[in-house]
Scaffold this active site. Structure first.
Site, mmCIF file in Angstrom:
data_model
loop_
_atom_site.group_PDB
_atom_site.id
_atom_site.type_symbol
_atom_site.label_atom_id
_atom_site.label_comp_id
_atom_site.label_asym_id
_atom_site.label_seq_id
_atom_site.Cartn_x
_atom_site.Cartn_y
_atom_site.Cartn_z
ATOM 1 N N ASP A 60 43.922 36.460 35.272
ATOM 2 C CA ASP A 60 42.642 37.133 35.016
ATOM 3 C C ASP A 60 42.797 38.620 35.338
ATOM 4 O OD1 ASP A 60 40.044 37.881 34.557
ATOM 5 O OD2 ASP A 60 39.241 36.981 36.393
ATOM 6 N N ASN A 102 35.685 36.872 46.571
ATOM 7 C CA ASN A 102 34.891 35.673 46.294
ATOM 8 C C ASN A 102 35.824 34.477 46.135
ATOM 9 O OD1 ASN A 102 32.462 34.135 45.302
ATOM 10 N ND2 ASN A 102 33.804 33.979 43.517
ATOM 11 N N HIS A 103 37.033 34.791 45.647
ATOM 12 C CA HIS A 103 37.989 33.727 45.343
ATOM 13 C C HIS A 103 39.408 34.260 45.485
ATOM 14 C CE1 HIS A 103 36.706 35.940 41.686
ATOM 15 N NE2 HIS A 103 38.018 36.103 41.543
ATOM 16 N N GLN A 168 40.818 30.132 39.978
ATOM 17 C CA GLN A 168 40.287 31.048 40.997
ATOM 18 C C GLN A 168 39.375 30.271 41.941
ATOM 19 O OE1 GLN A 168 38.660 33.600 37.968
ATOM 20 N NE2 GLN A 168 39.962 35.312 38.537
ATOM 21 N N ASP A 170 37.057 29.455 45.011
ATOM 22 C CA ASP A 170 36.148 30.258 45.838
ATOM 23 C C ASP A 170 36.468 30.102 47.323
ATOM 24 O OD1 ASP A 170 34.919 30.867 43.457
ATOM 25 O OD2 ASP A 170 32.887 30.643 44.260
ATOM 26 N N ASP A 200 34.070 42.922 44.148
ATOM 27 C CA ASP A 200 34.007 42.049 42.977
ATOM 28 C C ASP A 200 33.023 40.901 43.233
ATOM 29 O OD1 ASP A 200 35.175 41.214 40.377
ATOM 30 O OD2 ASP A 200 35.814 39.452 41.528
ATOM 31 N N GLU A 207 26.559 33.751 48.036
ATOM 32 C CA GLU A 207 25.881 32.480 47.759
ATOM 33 C C GLU A 207 26.236 31.354 48.730
ATOM 34 O OE1 GLU A 207 26.609 31.065 43.756
ATOM 35 O OE2 GLU A 207 28.772 31.013 44.058
ATOM 36 N N GLU A 236 29.856 45.200 42.445
ATOM 37 C CA GLU A 236 29.608 44.631 41.132
ATOM 38 C C GLU A 236 28.571 43.541 41.349
ATOM 39 O OE1 GLU A 236 31.394 41.888 37.616
ATOM 40 O OE2 GLU A 236 31.884 41.563 39.701
ATOM 41 N N HIS A 301 36.044 47.372 32.128
ATOM 42 C CA HIS A 301 37.154 46.520 31.703
ATOM 43 C C HIS A 301 36.698 45.152 31.189
ATOM 44 C CE1 HIS A 301 36.052 45.441 35.730
ATOM 45 N NE2 HIS A 301 36.738 44.321 35.622
ATOM 46 N N ASP A 302 35.415 44.833 31.372
ATOM 47 C CA ASP A 302 34.898 43.549 30.905
ATOM 48 C C ASP A 302 34.156 43.738 29.584
ATOM 49 O OD1 ASP A 302 35.852 42.049 33.086
ATOM 50 O OD2 ASP A 302 34.113 42.595 34.310
HETATM 51 C C1 NOJ Z 1 34.359 40.505 37.738
HETATM 52 C C2 NOJ Z 1 35.492 41.269 37.150
HETATM 53 O O1 NOJ Z 1 35.005 42.503 36.669
HETATM 54 C C3 NOJ Z 1 36.097 40.416 36.064
HETATM 55 O O2 NOJ Z 1 37.046 41.131 35.332
HETATM 56 C C4 NOJ Z 1 36.686 39.179 36.703
HETATM 57 O O3 NOJ Z 1 37.123 38.300 35.699
HETATM 58 C C5 NOJ Z 1 35.658 38.449 37.559
HETATM 59 N N1 NOJ Z 1 34.885 39.318 38.384
HETATM 60 C C6 NOJ Z 1 36.336 37.451 38.465
HETATM 61 O O4 NOJ Z 1 37.016 38.122 39.483
#
Ligand code: NOJ
Length: 533
Positions: A60, A102-103, A168, A170, A200, A207, A236, A301-302
Site C-alpha cells: 500500500d 493505526n496498523h 494491514q 490494526d 495517518d 476508535e 488525516e 496521493h490518494d
Molecule cells: C490513508 C493514506 O493516505 C492512504 O494512502 C492509505 O492507503 C491509508 N491511509 C492506509 O494507511
C-alpha cells in the site's frame, strides 16, 4: 503567538520513491531527493511532508510498515536520511513525516509474534476476536478491492481487525504498551530532526479507545511539546465539520487537520463554475483555537474523496472531471491529477492553485502538480497519480516502465502530459510556465500572512462565478477574487476598497479600481490578490 510556523507554512508532499532516482535502479531515493531540494526551495515551499519511507512489503505504497525505526533499503540508509535532513535544514526547509500507527503490515515482527507465539509480549498488540463480528463486512475503506474488516488467521485461529487492506492489521491502541511504543517511534524521528507528523487514519486510531478517545490526542501533543517544542501534528481525518472541536480541543490536541469537506466543495465549485459551494462552507466554518489550523489542498496521493457530497453533486463532479469509469474509484472518488482533470487548460489550473492558496489554512501541494503533471490510468487503484516526477524532456530521470520492480511507478510516456511537454527543467526557465506562476502565487501567499491567521470573510459581489475573500488580521487586510467561470466578469470593488490604496500582490503594482464605480474586470478564470492599506 505569531511564531507558530505552521500557520503560514507552505507544505510540499514528496513520495521519495517517485521523486528522484540517484543510482539508476528505477526507484527514487534520499540522495536523489537531497540533490533536488533546490526545486522545492525555488517553488517557495517551507516544509516537506514525506510519505512513508520505512521498510515495507510495499503493498500500500509504504502505508504497510514492517519496521518503524529504519529507512527502506530501496530509498537508502538512515545515514542518507540524516544527510537529507541536514540538506533540507541548510535550505531552511522543515520536514514532517508520516506516522502510520493505526496498523502495521502483517509482515511486521510484532504481528508475526502476536499470531504465533502465545507467550509473546506482543500477544495483545493487535485487535483479535474468537468469532467473526456480525458487522465484519461494514465500513470497508476500499470497496471493490477490500472484502471485509476482519480476517481469520490460521496460526492463531482467531480473527484480526483491519480497517484497511487485509495485509494491514490494526494495532490495539487501547493497550498502554502500544501507546508507549508509538511515543518511542515519534521520539526516534524527532531525535533525527523532524518537525512533526502527518497522522495517518487519525479517526481509526481513536476508535479503539473507550472513554473520551480524543483525549489521547492531547497526550500526543504533550509528549511532542516536551521533546521538541515546534513539532506539529497534522491529522488525516476525513471528518464532519462539527467534529473538528473534538480533534482540536482547546488548542491542546491537533495542530492541523486536512480540510476534506472543503476539498470536496472546491471541486464541486470548479465543476459548476460557481463560488457558492465553497462560500457556503466557509461561512459555516467553525471557529478554531488560535494555535489550530486547517490544511488545504487540491490533490494528494490518494483519490479525490467525494464521499461527503450528495449523490447528485458527486455525479456533477464525475461528469465534469472524471466521466470515464476507469477515472473513478471506490464508488466515491477520482484517481486523477489536477491538470488533466481541468482539461489541461492552463488558465483554469492557475486559478485552481490561486484559489487553494487563498483559502483559510495552510496549503499542501502534491509533487508534480506544480508543473501540471498528468496521470497514468493504466496503473491500478490510486497509483495513476504517483508516477515519477518529470524532471527533463527526455524522460523521467531514471524511471522506466520496463522495470518490473517499479511497475506501479510506470511513467506517463505519451500524450499531452508526457515529459517532452511537461517537465521541470523547461518550466523553471520559462517566465510564464505553470511552475513560475505557482511560484509567484506561493510568494503572494507567504506575503499575505493574514490568510493564515484570519477567519476568512466571504464577500458577496452578486456574481455567481466569483469568490471574494477577505482576510483581516491586526492592521492588515488582504482581499482575493477568483472567477471560477470561463466567462469574463466585472465586479464592483468600491465598497470593499473604500477609497484606500491597494497593492496588487501578484504583479506588485499599486492600483486603483478602474472607472469611477470601482469596477474590476476578471478574465476567464481570472484572479486577483489585493492588499488594502
Ligand atoms: C490513508 C493514506 O493516505 C492512504 O494512502 C492509505 O492507503 C491509508 N491511509 C492506509 O494507511
Amino acid at each position: 503567538m505569531q511564531n507558530l510556523w505552521y500557520k503560514n507554512a507552505v507544505i510540499y508532499c514528496v513520495d521519495v520513491d517517485a521523486f528522484k532516482d540517484s543510482d539508476g535502479d528505477g526507484i527514487g531515493d534520499f540522495r536523489g531527493l537531497a540533490d533536488h531540494l533546490d526545486h522545492i526551495e525555488a517553488l517557495g515551499a517551507t516544509c516537506i511532508w514525506l510519505l512513508p519511507f520505512y521498510p515495507s512489503p510495499n503493498r500500500d505504497n509504504g502505508y504497510d510498515v514492517s519496521d518503524y525505526y529504519n529507512v527502506d533499503p530501496r530509498y537508502g540508509t538512515l545515514g542518507d536520511f540524516a544527510e537529507f535532513m541536514q540538506a533540507a535544514g541548510d535550505r531552511g526547509l522543515r520536514v514532517i513525516v508520516d506516522l502510520v500507527v493505526n496498523h502495521t503490515s502483517i509482515e511486521h515482527p510484532w504481528f508475526q509474534a502476536s499470531r504465533s507465539d502465545p507467550s509473546s509480549r506482543f500477544r495483545d498488540w493487535y485487535v483479535w476476536r474468537k468469532d467473526k463480528p456480525a458487522d465484519a463486512e461494514e465500513g470497508v475503506i476500499f470497496p471493490g478491492v477490500q472484502q471485509s474488516t476482519w480476517t481469520f488467521d490460521r496460526k492463531r485461529r482467531e480473527y484480526y481487525n483491519h480497517r484497511f487492506y487485509e495485509h494491514q492489521a490494526d494495532l490495539n491502541i487501547a493497550n498502554p504498551a502500544v501507546r508507549e511504543e508509538i511515543q518511542r517511534i515519534m521520539g526516534f524521528w524527532l531525535a533525527l530532526g523532524v518537525s512533526g507528523f502527518r497522522i495517518d487514519a487519525a479517526p481509526f486510531i481513536l476508535e479503539d479507545l473507550k472513554d473520551d478517545p480524543h483525549a489521547y490526542l492531547a497526550e500526543l501533543q504533550s509528549f511532542l511539546s516536551w521533546r521538541r517544542a515546534e513539532a506539529i501534528l497534522l491529522a488525516e481525518a476525513n471528518i464532519e465539520m462539527e467534529e473538528a472541536g473534538d480533534y482540536f480541543g482547546d488548542g491542546d490536541r491537533l495542530h492541523l487537520i486536512f480540510n476534506f469537506p472543503l476539498n470536496q466543495r472546491l471541486f464541486l465549485g470548479l465543476a459548476r463554475q460557481e463560488a457558492e459551494p465553497v462560500a457556503a462552507l466557509l461561512k459555516d466554518l467553525p471557529a478554531i483555537p488560535d494555535i489550530a489550523q486547517w490544511a488545504t489542498f487540491l490533490r494528494n496521493h490518494d483519490e479525490i474523496d467525494l464521499g461527503r457530497l450528495s449523490d447528485g453533486e458527486r455525479e456533477e463532479v464525475f461528469s465534469a472531471f472524471g466521466p470515464d469509469k476507469d477515472m473513478q474509484l471506490y464508488e466515491r472518488g477520482l484517481r486523477r491529477r489536477l491538470a488533466p482533470m481541468l482539461g489541461g487548460d492552463e488558465r483554469r489550473i492557475r486559478m485552481a492553485f490561486s484559489l487553494m492558496l487563498a483559502l483559510p489554512g495552510t496549503p499542501v501541494l502534491w509533487y508534480g502538480d506544480e508543473i501540471g503533471m498528468g496521470e497514468n490510468l493504466a496503473l491500478p487503484e490510486r497509483h495513476p497519480v504517483r508516477t515519477p516526477m518529470q524532471w527533463t524532456p527526455d524522460g523521467a530521470g531514471g524511471f522506466s516502465a520496463a522495470d518490473p520492480k517499479a511497475w506501479v511507478r510506470a511513467p506517463v510516456l505519451s500524450g499531452p502530459f508526457a515529459p517532452a511537454f511537461v517537465n521541470a527543467e523547461a518550466q523553471k526557465v520559462e517566465g510564464d510556465s505553470l511552475f513560475s506562476i505557482v511560484q509567484r502565487l506561493v510568494r503572494a501567499r507567504r506575503a499575505a500572512r493574514e490568510i493564515g491567521w484570519a477567519q476568512a470573510e466571504v464577500i458577496d459581489f452578486g456574481a455567481p462565478s466569483v469568490l471574494g475573500l477577505r482576510a483581516r488580521w491586526r492592521d492588515g487586510e488582504v482581499v482575493t477574487l477568483h472567477n471560477l467561470g470561463e466567462r469574463p466578469v466585472t465586479v464592483d470593488l468600491a465598497p470593499v476598497v473604500e477609497g484606500r490604496r491597494c497593492v496588487n500582490l501578484l504583479r506588485q503594482a499599486v492600483g486603483e479600481p478602474q472607472g469611477a464605480a470601482g469596477e474590476w474586470r476578471l478574465g476567464p478564470y481570472g484572479f486577483e490578490w489585493l492588499r488594502l492599506a
